[in-house]
Design a protein around this motif. Structure first.
Motif, PDB file in Angstrom:
ATOM      1  N   ARG A 244      33.274  32.017  44.829  1.00 30.35           N
ATOM      2  CA  ARG A 244      31.902  31.508  44.977  1.00 30.35           C
ATOM      3  C   ARG A 244      31.184  32.233  46.117  1.00 30.35           C
ATOM      4  N   ARG A 245      31.903  32.450  47.209  1.00 32.98           N
ATOM      5  CA  ARG A 245      31.329  33.169  48.340  1.00 32.98           C
ATOM      6  C   ARG A 245      30.979  34.607  47.948  1.00 32.98           C
ATOM      7  N   LEU A 246      31.876  35.250  47.210  1.00 41.45           N
ATOM      8  CA  LEU A 246      31.611  36.618  46.761  1.00 41.45           C
ATOM      9  C   LEU A 246      30.398  36.667  45.841  1.00 41.45           C
ATOM     10  N   ALA A 247      30.299  35.708  44.935  1.00 40.60           N
ATOM     11  CA  ALA A 247      29.160  35.681  44.016  1.00 40.60           C
ATOM     12  C   ALA A 247      27.851  35.541  44.785  1.00 40.60           C
ATOM     13  N   THR A 248      27.853  34.687  45.802  1.00 40.16           N
ATOM     14  CA  THR A 248      26.649  34.504  46.620  1.00 40.16           C
ATOM     15  C   THR A 248      26.278  35.796  47.331  1.00 40.16           C
ATOM     16  N   LEU A 249      27.269  36.444  47.934  1.00 38.72           N
ATOM     17  CA  LEU A 249      27.008  37.680  48.671  1.00 38.72           C
ATOM     18  C   LEU A 249      26.490  38.788  47.758  1.00 38.72           C
ATOM     19  N   ARG A 250      26.951  38.793  46.524  1.00 36.98           N
ATOM     20  CA  ARG A 250      26.581  39.852  45.587  1.00 36.98           C
ATOM     21  C   ARG A 250      25.374  39.482  44.728  1.00 36.98           C
ATOM     22  N   GLY A 251      24.885  38.244  44.846  1.00 35.38           N
ATOM     23  CA  GLY A 251      23.758  37.813  44.040  1.00 35.38           C
ATOM     24  C   GLY A 251      24.093  37.728  42.570  1.00 35.38           C
ATOM     25  N   GLU A 252      25.329  37.279  42.267  1.00 34.79           N
ATOM     26  CA  GLU A 252      25.799  37.215  40.893  1.00 34.79           C
ATOM     27  C   GLU A 252      26.112  35.776  40.495  1.00 34.79           C
ATOM     28  N   ASP A 253      26.197  35.557  39.196  1.00 37.49           N
ATOM     29  CA  ASP A 253      26.624  34.273  38.677  1.00 37.49           C
ATOM     30  C   ASP A 253      28.133  34.121  38.877  1.00 37.49           C
ATOM     31  N   GLU A 254      28.542  32.947  39.324  1.00 42.88           N
ATOM     32  CA  GLU A 254      29.958  32.722  39.627  1.00 42.88           C
ATOM     33  C   GLU A 254      30.844  32.894  38.393  1.00 42.88           C
ATOM     34  N   ALA A 255      30.422  32.369  37.262  1.00 45.82           N
ATOM     35  CA  ALA A 255      31.220  32.494  36.041  1.00 45.82           C
ATOM     36  C   ALA A 255      31.322  33.950  35.600  1.00 45.82           C
ATOM     37  N   ASP A 256      30.242  34.691  35.761  1.00 42.57           N
ATOM     38  CA  ASP A 256      30.285  36.107  35.408  1.00 42.57           C
ATOM     39  C   ASP A 256      31.258  36.866  36.299  1.00 42.57           C
ATOM     40  N   LEU A 257      31.255  36.543  37.602  1.00 41.32           N
ATOM     41  CA  LEU A 257      32.148  37.224  38.520  1.00 41.32           C
ATOM     42  C   LEU A 257      33.601  36.878  38.207  1.00 41.32           C
ATOM     43  N   ALA A 258      33.864  35.616  37.861  1.00 36.32           N
ATOM     44  CA  ALA A 258      35.225  35.228  37.485  1.00 36.32           C
ATOM     45  C   ALA A 258      35.698  36.023  36.278  1.00 36.32           C
ATOM     46  N   ALA A 259      34.866  36.083  35.253  1.00 38.62           N
ATOM     47  CA  ALA A 259      35.245  36.801  34.031  1.00 38.62           C
ATOM     48  C   ALA A 259      35.437  38.285  34.299  1.00 38.62           C
ATOM     49  N   ARG A 260      34.561  38.868  35.109  1.00 39.16           N
ATOM     50  CA  ARG A 260      34.653  40.299  35.373  1.00 39.16           C
ATOM     51  C   ARG A 260      35.901  40.628  36.181  1.00 39.16           C
ATOM     52  N   THR A 261      36.184  39.846  37.216  1.00 39.98           N
ATOM     53  CA  THR A 261      37.349  40.147  38.041  1.00 39.98           C
ATOM     54  C   THR A 261      38.652  39.854  37.298  1.00 39.98           C
ATOM     55  N   LEU A 262      38.647  38.890  36.399  1.00 44.06           N
ATOM     56  CA  LEU A 262      39.820  38.669  35.549  1.00 44.06           C
ATOM     57  C   LEU A 262      40.038  39.878  34.642  1.00 44.06           C
ATOM     58  N   ALA A 263      38.971  40.363  34.026  1.00 38.48           N
ATOM     59  CA  ALA A 263      39.079  41.549  33.170  1.00 38.48           C
ATOM     60  C   ALA A 263      39.507  42.772  33.980  1.00 38.48           C
ATOM     61  N   ASN A 264      38.964  42.909  35.201  1.00 40.09           N
ATOM     62  CA  ASN A 264      39.379  44.016  36.067  1.00 40.09           C
ATOM     63  C   ASN A 264      40.877  43.957  36.351  1.00 40.09           C
ATOM     64  N   THR A 265      41.366  42.739  36.606  1.00 44.14           N
ATOM     65  CA  THR A 265      42.785  42.577  36.922  1.00 44.14           C
ATOM     66  C   THR A 265      43.650  42.952  35.740  1.00 44.14           C
ATOM     67  N   ARG A 266      43.249  42.529  34.555  1.00 45.45           N
ATOM     68  CA  ARG A 266      44.027  42.870  33.363  1.00 45.45           C
ATOM     69  C   ARG A 266      44.039  44.391  33.139  1.00 45.45           C
ATOM     70  N   ARG A 267      42.927  45.032  33.355  1.00 45.29           N
ATOM     71  CA  ARG A 267      42.901  46.493  33.201  1.00 45.29           C
ATOM     72  C   ARG A 267      43.745  47.170  34.259  1.00 45.29           C
ATOM     73  N   PHE A 268      43.637  46.684  35.494  1.00 47.53           N
ATOM     74  CA  PHE A 268      44.417  47.256  36.579  1.00 47.53           C
ATOM     75  C   PHE A 268      45.914  47.178  36.286  1.00 47.53           C
ATOM     76  N   LEU A 269      46.351  46.041  35.764  1.00 50.04           N
ATOM     77  CA  LEU A 269      47.772  45.828  35.482  1.00 50.04           C
ATOM     78  C   LEU A 269      48.178  46.298  34.095  1.00 50.04           C
ATOM     79  N   ASN A 270      47.188  46.711  33.293  1.00 46.61           N
ATOM     80  CA  ASN A 270      47.453  47.122  31.915  1.00 46.61           C
ATOM     81  C   ASN A 270      48.126  45.995  31.141  1.00 46.61           C
ATOM     82  N   ARG A 271      47.606  44.776  31.294  1.00 44.80           N
ATOM     83  CA  ARG A 271      48.156  43.593  30.627  1.00 44.80           C
ATOM     84  C   ARG A 271      47.057  42.858  29.858  1.00 44.80           C
TER      85      ARG A 271
END
Length: 271
Positions: A244-271
């Motif tokens: 939530r703090r990151l979303a505020t700092l970046r001016g983004e929607d919290e749900a969007d940031l959750a989905a994006r960082t989850l997708a980033n993690t899956r790509r990073f781990l290739n899972r």
């Protein structure tokens, strides 16, 4: 928002020290609270051969909790890194639950291991990760000038890299982004005193490079509402607060940031 399998998206915590003794008596309850908070993927950190084995065991003990593990030797433990340790890590990195090599790197802040031992262990583990084709989970504290050229020499042979618990300055951030690294942000960003400089840098991290972590049981967000948790222990269930703090700092929607960082993690781990 939905994850790639069509279910509701949640959060990914890329740094959880679930084998820490602070979780010895209630590890399953910690996982329950994380699930209730919407944390659907957790990367359990291995910081020694023994703790890497423990992280793997926890993944197997709780196969339905979205757990994956790293296997590595933290720079604090680099004096213990030898040929036997490397051979054991090689075996661990072949296990399907182990998704990344590390925690590895350099820590010139505390120097719990001699710096030559740290550098030797770091380079050997980078070579092992390259051999296994695995991403790396990196630690750097007060060692950027030496860390950067070592990482640069290996980066092209590694599928991905994350600088975990990033708290450094702008030049270091851009150096790591130039190497196409991911950046892991913890509850440090929630500290209005120590985290002020980091908060200013958070908007500069490209959306596809950002990962989120608690580093539990450490780095409890300073601005959590009262009362504080027992023993001021951090847990994965507090990851959405950091998000939530990151979303505020970046001016983004919290749900969007959750989905994006989850997708980033899956790509990073290739899972």
């Amino acid at each position: 928002m939905s994850d790639r399998d069509g279910t509701a998206a949640g959060w990914a915590d890329i740094g959880v020290n679930l084998g820490d003794r602070q979780f010895r008596d209630d590890g399953e309850a910690v996982l329950d609270r994380a699930r209730d908070a919407g944390v659907v993927l957790m990367l359990l950190t291995g910081t020694s051969v023994a703790e890497s084995r423990q992280a793997l065991t926890l993944c197997r003990d709780f196969p339905d909790r979205g757990l994956l593990a790293t296997a590595g030797v933290h720079p604090h433990n680099a004096r213990q890194f030898d040929n036997d340790a490397r051979a054991e890590l090689a075996e661990l990195l072949d296990q399907p639950e182990v998704a990344a090599a590390g925690e590895m790197g350099l820590d010139f802040n505390r120097d719990f291991s001699p710096r030559p031992d740290q550098e030797k262990a770091f380079e050997s583990q980078l070579a092992l990760a390259a051999e296994k084709g695995l991403p790396v989970f990196l630690h750097q504290r007060d060692a950027h000038a030496r860390f950067l050229p070592i990482l640069r020499a290996w980066r092209d042979r590694l599928p991905a890299a994350v600088v975990h618990c990033f708290t450094d300055e702008r030049r270091a951030l851009y150096d790591y982004l130039d190497l196409d690294c991911h950046i892991g942000i913890t509850g440090w960003v929630c500290d209005e005193r120590r985290g002020r400089g980091l908060a200013e840098l958070v908007p500069d991290i490209p959306g596809d490079r950002l990962l989120v972590e608690t580093d539990a049981p450490y780095l409890l967000p300073r601005d959590l509402p009262e009362p504080p948790p027992v023993k001021r222990r951090n847990e994965p269930c507090f990851l959405p607060w950091i998000g939530r703090r990151l979303a505020t700092l970046r001016g983004e929607d919290e749900a969007d940031l959750a989905a994006r960082t989850l997708a980033n993690t899956r790509r990073f781990l290739n899972r």
